[in-house]
Write a protein that holds these residues in place. Structure first.
Motif, PDB file in Angstrom:
ATOM      1  N   HIS A 172       8.759   0.499  -4.778  1.00 51.97           N
ATOM      2  CA  HIS A 172       8.785   1.953  -4.832  1.00 51.97           C
ATOM      3  C   HIS A 172       7.526   2.566  -5.428  1.00 51.97           C
ATOM      4  CE1 HIS A 172      12.986   2.115  -3.536  1.00 51.97           C
ATOM      5  NE2 HIS A 172      13.172   1.037  -4.298  1.00 51.97           N
ATOM      6  N   ALA A 173       6.764   1.803  -6.176  1.00 54.98           N
ATOM      7  CA  ALA A 173       5.500   2.315  -6.692  1.00 54.98           C
ATOM      8  C   ALA A 173       4.318   1.825  -5.866  1.00 54.98           C
ATOM      9  CB  ALA A 173       5.311   1.916  -8.155  1.00 54.98           C
ATOM     10  N   LEU A 174       4.345   0.544  -5.487  1.00 54.35           N
ATOM     11  CA  LEU A 174       3.181  -0.050  -4.819  1.00 54.35           C
ATOM     12  C   LEU A 174       3.347  -0.151  -3.309  1.00 54.35           C
ATOM     13  CD1 LEU A 174       2.392  -2.908  -7.367  1.00 54.35           C
ATOM     14  CD2 LEU A 174       1.522  -0.571  -7.308  1.00 54.35           C
ATOM     15  N   GLY A 175       4.517   0.149  -2.786  1.00 49.30           N
ATOM     16  CA  GLY A 175       4.710   0.127  -1.340  1.00 49.30           C
ATOM     17  C   GLY A 175       4.703  -1.255  -0.735  1.00 49.30           C
ATOM     18  N   CYS A 176       5.154  -2.273  -1.455  1.00 48.70           N
ATOM     19  CA  CYS A 176       5.186  -3.633  -0.916  1.00 48.70           C
ATOM     20  C   CYS A 176       6.329  -3.762   0.093  1.00 48.70           C
ATOM     21  CB  CYS A 176       5.364  -4.652  -2.037  1.00 48.70           C
ATOM     22  SG  CYS A 176       3.997  -4.693  -3.208  1.00 48.70           S
ATOM     23  N   THR A 177       6.010  -4.279   1.259  1.00 47.72           N
ATOM     24  CA  THR A 177       6.996  -4.382   2.333  1.00 47.72           C
ATOM     25  C   THR A 177       7.525  -5.802   2.535  1.00 47.72           C
ATOM     26  OG1 THR A 177       5.214  -4.656   3.956  1.00 47.72           O
ATOM     27  CG2 THR A 177       6.003  -2.400   3.540  1.00 47.72           C
ATOM     28  N   ASN A 178       7.012  -6.763   1.799  1.00 47.05           N
ATOM     29  CA  ASN A 178       7.514  -8.136   1.927  1.00 47.05           C
ATOM     30  C   ASN A 178       8.991  -8.222   1.555  1.00 47.05           C
ATOM     31  OD1 ASN A 178       4.556  -8.250   1.324  1.00 47.05           O
ATOM     32  ND2 ASN A 178       4.894 -10.433   1.673  1.00 47.05           N
ATOM     33  N   PRO A 179       9.705  -9.186   2.107  1.00 47.70           N
ATOM     34  CA  PRO A 179      11.049  -9.479   1.582  1.00 47.70           C
ATOM     35  C   PRO A 179      10.946  -9.861   0.108  1.00 47.70           C
ATOM     36  CG  PRO A 179      10.660 -10.662   3.645  1.00 47.70           C
ATOM     37  CD  PRO A 179       9.343 -10.078   3.239  1.00 47.70           C
ATOM     38  N   LEU A 180      11.921  -9.426  -0.671  1.00 51.80           N
ATOM     39  CA  LEU A 180      11.861  -9.717  -2.102  1.00 51.80           C
ATOM     40  C   LEU A 180      11.811 -11.211  -2.373  1.00 51.80           C
ATOM     41  CD1 LEU A 180      14.365  -7.116  -3.593  1.00 51.80           C
ATOM     42  CD2 LEU A 180      11.894  -6.928  -3.282  1.00 51.80           C
ATOM     43  N   SER A 181      12.400 -12.007  -1.500  1.00 49.49           N
ATOM     44  CA  SER A 181      12.410 -13.459  -1.698  1.00 49.49           C
ATOM     45  C   SER A 181      11.015 -14.061  -1.623  1.00 49.49           C
ATOM     46  CB  SER A 181      13.310 -14.133  -0.665  1.00 49.49           C
ATOM     47  OG  SER A 181      12.882 -13.815   0.656  1.00 49.49           O
ATOM     48  N   GLN A 234       0.850  -1.185   0.000  1.00 46.63           N
ATOM     49  CA  GLN A 234       0.000   0.000   0.000  1.00 46.63           C
ATOM     50  C   GLN A 234       0.886   1.236   0.000  1.00 46.63           C
ATOM     51  OE1 GLN A 234      -3.487   0.073  -0.350  1.00 46.63           O
ATOM     52  NE2 GLN A 234      -2.825   2.142  -0.891  1.00 46.63           N
ATOM     53  N   ALA A 235       0.840   1.962  -1.074  1.00 44.33           N
ATOM     54  CA  ALA A 235       1.628   3.187  -1.187  1.00 44.33           C
ATOM     55  C   ALA A 235       0.808   4.376  -0.710  1.00 44.33           C
ATOM     56  CB  ALA A 235       2.072   3.391  -2.629  1.00 44.33           C
ATOM     57  N   ASP A 236       1.454   5.290   0.005  1.00 41.15           N
ATOM     58  CA  ASP A 236       0.760   6.492   0.481  1.00 41.15           C
ATOM     59  C   ASP A 236       0.380   7.401  -0.692  1.00 41.15           C
ATOM     60  OD1 ASP A 236       1.001   5.659   3.113  1.00 41.15           O
ATOM     61  OD2 ASP A 236       2.938   6.652   3.381  1.00 41.15           O
ATOM     62  N   SER A 237       1.318   7.635  -1.579  1.00 35.63           N
ATOM     63  CA  SER A 237       1.060   8.472  -2.760  1.00 35.63           C
ATOM     64  C   SER A 237       1.579   7.727  -3.984  1.00 35.63           C
ATOM     65  CB  SER A 237       1.756   9.827  -2.622  1.00 35.63           C
ATOM     66  OG  SER A 237       1.298  10.522  -1.490  1.00 35.63           O
ATOM     67  N   THR A 275      -1.538  -7.540 -10.954  1.00 33.02           N
ATOM     68  CA  THR A 275      -2.705  -7.739 -10.083  1.00 33.02           C
ATOM     69  C   THR A 275      -2.654  -6.799  -8.881  1.00 33.02           C
ATOM     70  OG1 THR A 275      -1.582  -9.562  -8.936  1.00 33.02           O
ATOM     71  CG2 THR A 275      -3.027 -10.137 -10.771  1.00 33.02           C
ATOM     72  N   GLN A 276      -1.472  -6.513  -8.371  1.00 31.24           N
ATOM     73  CA  GLN A 276      -1.385  -5.571  -7.260  1.00 31.24           C
ATOM     74  C   GLN A 276      -1.753  -4.163  -7.694  1.00 31.24           C
ATOM     75  OE1 GLN A 276      -0.861  -5.924  -3.891  1.00 31.24           O
ATOM     76  NE2 GLN A 276      -1.201  -8.075  -4.410  1.00 31.24           N
ATOM     77  N   MET A 277      -1.381  -3.773  -8.892  1.00 31.83           N
ATOM     78  CA  MET A 277      -1.793  -2.464  -9.398  1.00 31.83           C
ATOM     79  C   MET A 277      -3.307  -2.396  -9.548  1.00 31.83           C
ATOM     80  SD  MET A 277       1.052  -1.358 -12.211  1.00 31.83           S
ATOM     81  CE  MET A 277       2.688  -0.842 -11.703  1.00 31.83           C
ATOM     82  N   GLN A 278      -3.892  -3.473 -10.052  1.00 37.16           N
ATOM     83  CA  GLN A 278      -5.349  -3.491 -10.173  1.00 37.16           C
ATOM     84  C   GLN A 278      -6.012  -3.349  -8.806  1.00 37.16           C
ATOM     85  OE1 GLN A 278      -5.144  -7.194 -12.820  1.00 37.16           O
ATOM     86  NE2 GLN A 278      -7.013  -6.224 -13.537  1.00 37.16           N
ATOM     87  N   LYS A 279      -5.476  -4.051  -7.818  1.00 37.36           N
ATOM     88  CA  LYS A 279      -6.061  -3.984  -6.484  1.00 37.36           C
ATOM     89  C   LYS A 279      -5.913  -2.603  -5.854  1.00 37.36           C
ATOM     90  CE  LYS A 279      -5.556  -8.925  -5.540  1.00 37.36           C
ATOM     91  NZ  LYS A 279      -4.863  -9.980  -4.752  1.00 37.36           N
ATOM     92  N   GLN A 280      -4.888  -1.873  -6.258  1.00 30.42           N
ATOM     93  CA  GLN A 280      -4.695  -0.530  -5.732  1.00 30.42           C
ATOM     94  C   GLN A 280      -5.365   0.538  -6.579  1.00 30.42           C
ATOM     95  OE1 GLN A 280      -0.843   0.633  -4.282  1.00 30.42           O
ATOM     96  NE2 GLN A 280      -0.297  -1.437  -3.639  1.00 30.42           N
ATOM     97  N   GLY A 281      -6.179   0.102  -7.537  1.00 29.40           N
ATOM     98  CA  GLY A 281      -7.003   1.052  -8.282  1.00 29.40           C
ATOM     99  C   GLY A 281      -6.339   1.736  -9.449  1.00 29.40           C
ATOM    100  N   TYR A 282      -5.225   1.200  -9.937  1.00 30.36           N
ATOM    101  CA  TYR A 282      -4.572   1.792 -11.102  1.00 30.36           C
ATOM    102  C   TYR A 282      -5.441   1.610 -12.347  1.00 30.36           C
ATOM    103  CZ  TYR A 282       0.101   2.807  -9.197  1.00 30.36           C
ATOM    104  OH  TYR A 282       1.166   3.350  -8.516  1.00 30.36           O
TER     105      TYR A 282
END
Length: 613
Positions: A530-539, A246-249, A325-332
């Protein structure tokens, strides 16, 4: 009874058909990696393929015995029959073990890797495992010897309905291909997801033929099954944990791909508009490699952040990219524009399979004309988007003119001499590459003028500063660079086909140049963070690293073609072809004498299986 050729053919065929129950039994070991279907088409394909495909493998295994029967009498023929039968069963059993570990079927490379795995980095078998393997081989030999002597010498099983069994195998085999042909055209995942599980299975497809004859509307067929929530592949552990994004902006995101654009075709002369807009304010990666030497593999690696060995499974299961799919879920808002048809290269059923109203193609008589039309359509879409709401948008512009060596007659052509018509039949080891290379660079120059319009429009609309822009290529292009008669792409993993431009610009991106080795697999992690604010480990979801990581420098990168794999290191390229043959080459594609597998090869094998359950 006379030992005639007809008798030998009959008895060896009976011997082969009696392998079927054992083959079907061993093949049950593939079922843990098969998402069992729950509709009629999926169940029908499972049953038909199980009977027909493995039955045909058994019949193909009989062919060497049929040839040997021409020269060997029955009293000797049972010996090769025993060896072939035991070898076939053990090979199938071994394949189920290898597939369980790596989702590869057995090939020569896996055997070579096993023989060179001195430290047990990949294969680590205990003494008890070796004892079990030895016992299985001995049991198989004893069983096959007993069966071969009774059938081939003793002529047992004469009443077995050989013709009926072979007929059933043939009919079920044809039926399985017909079912797949229909299911593939209608995007029926319950069928297509089964394909990659079985060894040596090459199902029939005819989607383009059906569309051409008006039997199929691909837009309607895929729209019925576009779903951002229910389409992750069941046998992938991907992502390993639920994504927290979840990205703030959230910024806008624009990915620009120029088909077959080489790394040495970026600069103030070849791409003046991109250079003027990005060279001072963008972040340019000087040693960047695509994840493939062809469109499908290179683009897949960019959007998924996964190596090419996952593509077939993602395609068969119609699994979209997590980035999308994450972009779709964030309303892009999604603006996907490509000059070449997306369904022609399978992106309608992979990367963008979750987008319901996907634009599949751009109309136009030539690649350059379609690039022009696509740019106009993008500008119109973005204007409409600006008027409708303030939601962030994702855009993809996929240009095709260089791939087609296509330059409009009225376009600037600064590189001369240049051919006017591309004829691949004229290309050979002694062909002067300069006019062809110049034609290609002129096509890149033409697309740069279109991208100048895109950039000017973003600036005019006030979107330039809030758009995370990625400009790159799907792969490169060869022009007989090393005198080995390589032209085009999808033929090797040297720099002309894999080293591509990569420039990133936008909020949070520090300008400058990066010397370290980077890969397309690093792009999706960057955008997710950096765009979608994902905080998971990249792995949890990618095999690359964040492209914006300070000091990034990969020790090796991986690229793939439709059949082959390349592990690219600073001093060598290890190539594994579709049959499992392997070579270790320098960066001019010359074999390195006496070279052995480097640690990177073993690391790559571990990476290949990272997200398989």
């Amino acid at each position: 009874m006379h030992d005639t050729l007809r008798r030998r053919w009959r008895t060896t065929l009976v011997f082969a058909l009696l392998q079927l129950p054992l083959v079907w039994l061993i093949a049950l070991r593939y079922t843990p990696y098969l998402a069992l279907p729950h509709n009629a088409m999926g169940i029908a394909y499972l049953v038909l393929t199980w009977i027909g495909h493995f039955g045909m493998l058994v019949l193909l295994g009989w062919l060497p015995l049929g040839v040997l029967a021409l020269v060997l009498r029955s009293r000797w023929l049972w010996l090769p029959a025993t060896l072939l039968g035991a070898l076939g069963l053990c090979a199938l059993l071994l394949d189920t073990v290898v597939y369980a570990q790596y989702r590869f079927h057995v090939n020569l490379f896996m055997v070579s890797l096993f023989l060179n795995d001195k430290n047990g980095e990949i294969f680590d078998f205990t003494t008890s495992t070796w004892l079990v393997v030895g016992a299985c081989v001995l049991v198989a030999l004893a069983l096959e010897a007993w069966l071969a002597r009774r059938v081939i010498i003793g002529d047992r099983g004469r009443r077995l309905p050989k013709g009926l069994i072979c007929g059933v195998i043939l009919l079920t085999l044809i039926g399985s291909h017909v079912v797949h042909l229909i299911a593939d055209a209608r995007y029926m995942r319950s069928v297509t997801q089964q394909v990659g599980i079985y060894p040596l299975l090459f199902p029939a497809t005819a989607k383009d033929f059906m569309e051409k004859h008006g039997w199929l509307d691909p837009r309607a067929a895929r729209a019925e099954r576009a779903d951002i929530d229910g389409k992750q592949a069941q046998n992938l552990d991907w992502p390993k944990h639920p994504l927290s994004c979840q990205a703030d902006s959230p910024p806008n995101v624009l990915v620009v791909l120029i088909d077959s654009w080489r790394a040495d075709e970026y600069g103030p002369e070849n791409t003046p508009n991109l250079y003027a807009a990005l060279d001072a304010s963008g972040r340019r990666y000087l040693d960047h490699f695509s994840g493939g030497n062809a469109t499908r593999n290179g683009t897949m690696s960019l959007f998924y952040g996964l190596t090419g060995n996952y593509y077939a499974y993602l395609d068969n299961t119609q699994t979209p990219a997590l980035l999308i799919t994450q972009m779709q879920k964030q309303g892009y808002a999604m603006g996907i524009f490509a000059s070449a048809s997306l369904n022609g290269i399978g992106f309608d059923r992979t990367i963008f399979s979750s987008i319901q109203s996907l634009r599949l193609r751009t109309e136009g008589p030539t690649p350059a004309a379609r690039d022009r039309q696509m740019t106009d359509d993008w500008l119109a879409w973005l204007s409409q988007q600006e008027q409708s709401d303030t939601q962030p948008w994702f855009g993809m512009l996929f240009y095709d003119a260089p791939h087609g060596y296509d330059v409009p007659a009225d376009a600037a052509q600064p590189y001369q001499p240049s051919i006017q018509d591309m004829n691949y039949l004229k290309l050979g080891p002694d062909t002067d590459p300069t006019p062809y290379f110049n034609r290609h660079r002129n096509a890149v120059h033409y697309d740069d003028t279109l991208l100048g319009e895109v950039i000017d429009d973003l600036k005019a609309k006030g979107e330039w500063g809030n758009t995370l822009l990625v400009v790159t290529a799907d792969h490169g292009q060869s022009f007989n660079d090393f005198g080995k008669n390589y032209w085009g792409h999808n033929s090797n993993f040297a720099a002309p086909q894999t080293h591509v431009p990569m420039i990133v610009h936008g909020p949070g991106v520090d300008p400058g140049t990066v010397d370290g080795m980077t890969s397309h697999l690093d792009v999706a992690p960057m955008l997710m963070r950096h765009a979608l604010g994902c905080t998971n480990p990249l792995s949890d979801y990618a095999q690359g690293v964040d492209l914006l990581t300070p000091g990034i420098d990969q020790p090796w990168v991986q690229a793939s073609s439709y059949l082959d794999y390349g592990i690219i290191e600073p001093s060598r390229i290890t190539v594994i072809d579709g049959a499992g043959q392997w070579q270790i080459l320098d960066h001019r594609l010359d074999p390195i004498p006496g070279a052995e597998f480097s640690p990177a090869v073993f690391q790559a094998m571990q990476t290949f299986r990272q997200f398989y359950r």
